[in-house]
Design a protein around this motif. Sequence first.
Motif, PDB file in Angstrom:
ATOM      1  N   GLY A 282       3.088   2.679  11.795  1.00 22.83           N
ATOM      2  CA  GLY A 282       3.091   3.271  10.996  1.00 22.83           C
ATOM      3  C   GLY A 282       2.735   2.589   9.156  1.00 22.83           C
ATOM      4  O   GLY A 282       1.968   2.750   8.311  1.00 22.83           O
ATOM      5  N   ASP A 283       4.397   1.741   9.603  1.00 26.91           N
ATOM      6  CA  ASP A 283       4.758   1.231   8.427  1.00 26.91           C
ATOM      7  C   ASP A 283       3.637   0.229   8.289  1.00 26.91           C
ATOM      8  O   ASP A 283       3.623  -0.146   7.288  1.00 26.91           O
ATOM      9  N   GLN A 284       3.161  -0.938   9.626  1.00 29.42           N
ATOM     10  CA  GLN A 284       2.260  -2.221   8.929  1.00 29.42           C
ATOM     11  C   GLN A 284       1.113  -1.162   8.429  1.00 29.42           C
ATOM     12  O   GLN A 284       0.571  -1.520   7.553  1.00 29.42           O
ATOM     13  N   LEU A 285       0.491  -0.149   9.100  1.00 33.23           N
ATOM     14  CA  LEU A 285       0.049   0.448   8.783  1.00 33.23           C
ATOM     15  C   LEU A 285      -0.248   1.234   7.271  1.00 33.23           C
ATOM     16  O   LEU A 285      -0.737   0.319   6.587  1.00 33.23           O
ATOM     17  N   LEU A 286       1.009   1.334   6.412  1.00 31.32           N
ATOM     18  CA  LEU A 286       0.917   1.630   4.771  1.00 31.32           C
ATOM     19  C   LEU A 286       0.397   0.260   4.002  1.00 31.32           C
ATOM     20  O   LEU A 286      -0.148   0.116   3.152  1.00 31.32           O
ATOM     21  N   VAL A 287       0.895  -1.601   4.657  1.00 34.02           N
ATOM     22  CA  VAL A 287       1.570  -2.228   3.913  1.00 34.02           C
ATOM     23  C   VAL A 287      -0.254  -2.512   3.954  1.00 34.02           C
ATOM     24  O   VAL A 287      -0.295  -3.103   2.819  1.00 34.02           O
ATOM     25  N   GLN A 288      -0.637  -2.559   5.072  1.00 35.45           N
ATOM     26  CA  GLN A 288      -2.412  -2.819   5.379  1.00 35.45           C
ATOM     27  C   GLN A 288      -3.066  -2.578   3.855  1.00 35.45           C
ATOM     28  O   GLN A 288      -4.195  -3.047   3.109  1.00 35.45           O
ATOM     29  N   VAL A 289      -2.711  -0.776   4.934  1.00 36.12           N
ATOM     30  CA  VAL A 289      -3.752  -0.527   3.383  1.00 36.12           C
ATOM     31  C   VAL A 289      -3.525  -0.005   2.652  1.00 36.12           C
ATOM     32  O   VAL A 289      -4.499  -0.407   1.312  1.00 36.12           O
ATOM     33  N   ALA A 290      -2.379  -0.491   1.403  1.00 32.10           N
ATOM     34  CA  ALA A 290      -1.826  -0.839  -0.105  1.00 32.10           C
ATOM     35  C   ALA A 290      -2.444  -2.202  -0.339  1.00 32.10           C
ATOM     36  O   ALA A 290      -3.130  -2.156  -1.530  1.00 32.10           O
ATOM     37  N   ALA A 291      -2.931  -3.090   0.501  1.00 31.64           N
ATOM     38  CA  ALA A 291      -3.110  -4.329   0.056  1.00 31.64           C
ATOM     39  C   ALA A 291      -5.174  -4.360  -0.035  1.00 31.64           C
ATOM     40  O   ALA A 291      -5.733  -4.521  -0.968  1.00 31.64           O
ATOM     41  N   ARG A 292      -4.996  -3.127   0.719  1.00 30.37           N
ATOM     42  CA  ARG A 292      -6.796  -3.028   0.955  1.00 30.37           C
ATOM     43  C   ARG A 292      -6.872  -1.792  -0.643  1.00 30.37           C
ATOM     44  O   ARG A 292      -8.547  -2.281  -1.009  1.00 30.37           O
ATOM     45  N   LEU A 293      -5.897  -0.891  -0.851  1.00 30.95           N
ATOM     46  CA  LEU A 293      -5.989  -0.657  -1.943  1.00 30.95           C
ATOM     47  C   LEU A 293      -6.231  -1.432  -3.368  1.00 30.95           C
ATOM     48  O   LEU A 293      -7.427  -1.090  -4.198  1.00 30.95           O
ATOM     49  N   LEU A 294      -5.493  -1.716  -3.140  1.00 25.48           N
ATOM     50  CA  LEU A 294      -5.527  -3.106  -4.212  1.00 25.48           C
ATOM     51  C   LEU A 294      -6.579  -4.300  -4.599  1.00 25.48           C
ATOM     52  O   LEU A 294      -6.753  -4.403  -5.603  1.00 25.48           O
ATOM     53  N   ASP A 295      -7.588  -4.649  -3.580  1.00 23.85           N
ATOM     54  CA  ASP A 295      -8.538  -5.130  -3.159  1.00 23.85           C
ATOM     55  C   ASP A 295      -9.896  -4.235  -3.682  1.00 23.85           C
ATOM     56  O   ASP A 295     -10.810  -4.673  -4.394  1.00 23.85           O
ATOM     57  N   ALA A 296      -9.327  -3.091  -3.753  1.00 21.45           N
ATOM     58  CA  ALA A 296     -10.681  -2.269  -4.038  1.00 21.45           C
ATOM     59  C   ALA A 296     -10.751  -1.151  -5.761  1.00 21.45           C
ATOM     60  O   ALA A 296     -11.479  -1.551  -6.273  1.00 21.45           O
ATOM     61  N   VAL A 297      -9.464  -1.961  -6.271  1.00 16.61           N
ATOM     62  CA  VAL A 297      -9.410  -1.451  -7.495  1.00 16.61           C
ATOM     63  C   VAL A 297      -9.678  -3.181  -8.735  1.00 16.61           C
ATOM     64  O   VAL A 297      -9.601  -3.837  -8.162  1.00 16.61           O
ATOM     65  N   ARG A 298      -9.885  -2.830 -10.415  1.00 12.63           N
ATOM     66  CA  ARG A 298      -9.987  -3.641 -10.969  1.00 12.63           C
ATOM     67  C   ARG A 298      -8.962  -4.277 -11.199  1.00 12.63           C
ATOM     68  O   ARG A 298      -7.772  -3.728 -11.297  1.00 12.63           O
ATOM     69  N   ALA A 299      -8.503  -5.368 -12.506  1.00 14.10           N
ATOM     70  CA  ALA A 299      -7.272  -5.569 -13.390  1.00 14.10           C
ATOM     71  C   ALA A 299      -6.782  -4.581 -13.760  1.00 14.10           C
ATOM     72  O   ALA A 299      -5.643  -4.513 -14.101  1.00 14.10           O
ATOM     73  N   GLN A 300      -6.874  -4.034 -14.296  1.00 16.21           N
ATOM     74  CA  GLN A 300      -7.050  -3.110 -15.584  1.00 16.21           C
ATOM     75  C   GLN A 300      -6.024  -1.723 -14.509  1.00 16.21           C
ATOM     76  O   GLN A 300      -5.712  -0.660 -15.643  1.00 16.21           O
ATOM     77  N   ASP A 301      -6.522  -1.185 -13.649  1.00 14.80           N
ATOM     78  CA  ASP A 301      -6.273   0.162 -12.697  1.00 14.80           C
ATOM     79  C   ASP A 301      -4.602  -0.065 -11.825  1.00 14.80           C
ATOM     80  O   ASP A 301      -4.155  -1.914 -12.002  1.00 14.80           O
ATOM     81  N   SER A 302      -4.544   0.868 -11.428  1.00 20.33           N
ATOM     82  CA  SER A 302      -3.076   0.654 -10.926  1.00 20.33           C
ATOM     83  C   SER A 302      -3.672   1.349  -9.140  1.00 20.33           C
ATOM     84  O   SER A 302      -3.795   2.366  -9.501  1.00 20.33           O
ATOM     85  N   VAL A 303      -2.211   0.885  -8.930  1.00 17.73           N
ATOM     86  CA  VAL A 303      -1.995   1.822  -7.396  1.00 17.73           C
ATOM     87  C   VAL A 303      -0.639   2.145  -7.174  1.00 17.73           C
ATOM     88  O   VAL A 303       0.096   0.797  -7.521  1.00 17.73           O
ATOM     89  N   ALA A 304       0.137   3.100  -6.453  1.00 21.35           N
ATOM     90  CA  ALA A 304       1.207   3.786  -6.535  1.00 21.35           C
ATOM     91  C   ALA A 304       0.930   4.175  -5.081  1.00 21.35           C
ATOM     92  O   ALA A 304      -0.131   4.714  -4.919  1.00 21.35           O
ATOM     93  N   ARG A 305       2.500   3.899  -4.895  1.00 27.22           N
ATOM     94  CA  ARG A 305       2.344   5.115  -2.762  1.00 27.22           C
ATOM     95  C   ARG A 305       3.197   6.124  -3.507  1.00 27.22           C
ATOM     96  O   ARG A 305       4.586   5.821  -4.122  1.00 27.22           O
TER      97      ARG A 305
END
Length: 657
Positions: A282-305
Amino acid sequence: MTVSAPRSDSARSRSAGRLGAARTRRGIGFSLAAVLVLVSLAGFVDTWRQATVVSRAGRAAQAAGNYEDARFLVTLAHAERVRALRDPGDVVAAVRHQDLAARFVAVLNGTRSIDPGRAPAVALVLRDETVYLGLTGQFFTLTAAGQTSAALTLHTDRIGPLEQRMLDQLGVLTGNSRAESDAAHRELSRQSRLLRLGAPVVLCAGLLLLGLFALMTRSFRRTVENQAAYDPLTGLPNRTRFQSRCGRLLTAADGTPMEPAVLLLDLDEFKQVNDTLGHHVGDQLLVQVAARLLDAVRAQDSVARLGGDEFALLIADGGQVTATQVAERITENLRQPFVLDGVTLDIEASIGIAVAADGDDVLTLVRRADTAMYVAKRYRLGHAHYTEEQDDNTMTRLTLLSDLRRALDGDEFELHYQPKIALDTGQLIGVEALTRWRHPTRGLLYPDAFIAATESSNLCYPFTVHVLEKALRHTRAWADRGVRLPVAVNVSTRCLLDNRLPEAVAALLHSCGVPAELLCLEITEGSIMANPEQALDILGRIRALGVMTSIDDFGTGYSSMAYLKLLPVDELKIDRSFVSNVATDPTNAMLVQSTIDLGHNLGLSVTAEGVEDAETLAVLRALSCDVAQGYYFARPLTPEALGTWMAARKTGGVAVG
């Protein structure tokens, strides 16, 4: 001679001078060595002291973080109870609440070793937690029993005050720990300044020690700050930093056309991943999901858990259009399989979108995004935008569910019956029970006003049992008057897949004294295909009782012929949408003919619903349909009106075509 003597004296003088200089250099050297030793020792002592302060600051910061986490878990538990009040049918709400309580206790127990000085205060909180668990257990017992009003009273009068006291206690602990951490940091800064001012600038070793210590101090400070602001697993900003960024952006956007937005994302079925494959996966999945979320946003946007499997995205500008585009990119990114420890997983997410308006604060915006995310998850939409109607619908639905519970207790539901006529003889061969709600203020309500809410809540099963019992008691009353009249009752998907249904039907048949062959349960194609194996098992157990079964609204779903031939059913009912214009639409006539042929080839009786005129009846007879029902024969009738209708038919007062 006179010259040599002065030379000799001069030589001795120079030798003595050199010896003195050597002694001086040795003294200076010893002094420098002593100074270096003292500086090194002082530096070591000072470093040790600062390390102690740094450690104290780290423990205090960690303790403050743990207390804040505990407060957040209490808030989440509160939200789970509110969600349970809104949707008593959410059977896993109690499980999620227990999980939050277990995490709360684990966090506080872990803090005792970090912050032993406040262990007595923590013990008081844990003592309140024990009382709190007992009360919340009662709360979920009440919601599971459908006693929402009692649950709400318990939630408001007892759980709420206790919960607030725990939050206040944790707030005090958090504040004290943060104050201790701040004091340690101030002491750390003061000692650093003293060390820089006091160390001899000529001593390179002292400068190196000081520089090294300063580097260590800054590095540790950055580490502490990062731990306070970032998620250690994914490296994303945590809830505190997200809210801070969001607040600054909302302030900057006020009165401008920026239109920032918040997206809340929750992974579907994440708990199953943890339970099945383990938390490390589950932890590995969360890390990969975080990477894919960062890939989906622009430079001026933010992603948080925010915690668990919940993520938040802050879209800096662009309003609904940009937020939707980001949500679609996220959906596309997450659609790609995840490979974790050699296991390939397909993961879906539910995304709620809320666009900020002038004057909105962080909590309001996040709450709206959470409401939209709940809608997206409930209806499996992928993503949904917040609308004001969603809040209204939530309140309306809660009111409706409360009224439905009262209606069940007050016997406000009544059954109307629509006759079923055999087309070869024109005889009455049965009736279909249709539920009506005699609402005390809204009058007579038809099923479309309440059935959906019933089927999506834990009222579904008791409602079905209530309707079955009422229908069977009417059947028994008719039989006592010499009228052997089979009755058909509709059963929802949720009840069809409930293992308790066959036993409940058997008990009702016995208690009402009705032969099993006088009861027919009508189910839809969709309820069968929702879980074919479970449906086959439950239908088989019902048929084993001698109860008849029917597929209602045939032709509107997506039945599999492979399952259809295996289903233990006795009847197909053609939906009224095909029957209503069978006399004028050749295509519909062909579809009806095909359905009748299919039913007969499978050994089933075929009933046409929605017969409203003689022309339709004539076509159905020509197509060899077995049974018909509809307004042409009679509208749904109360039990008393049905008795009058049957009596009129016996005397020839009612024509059946």
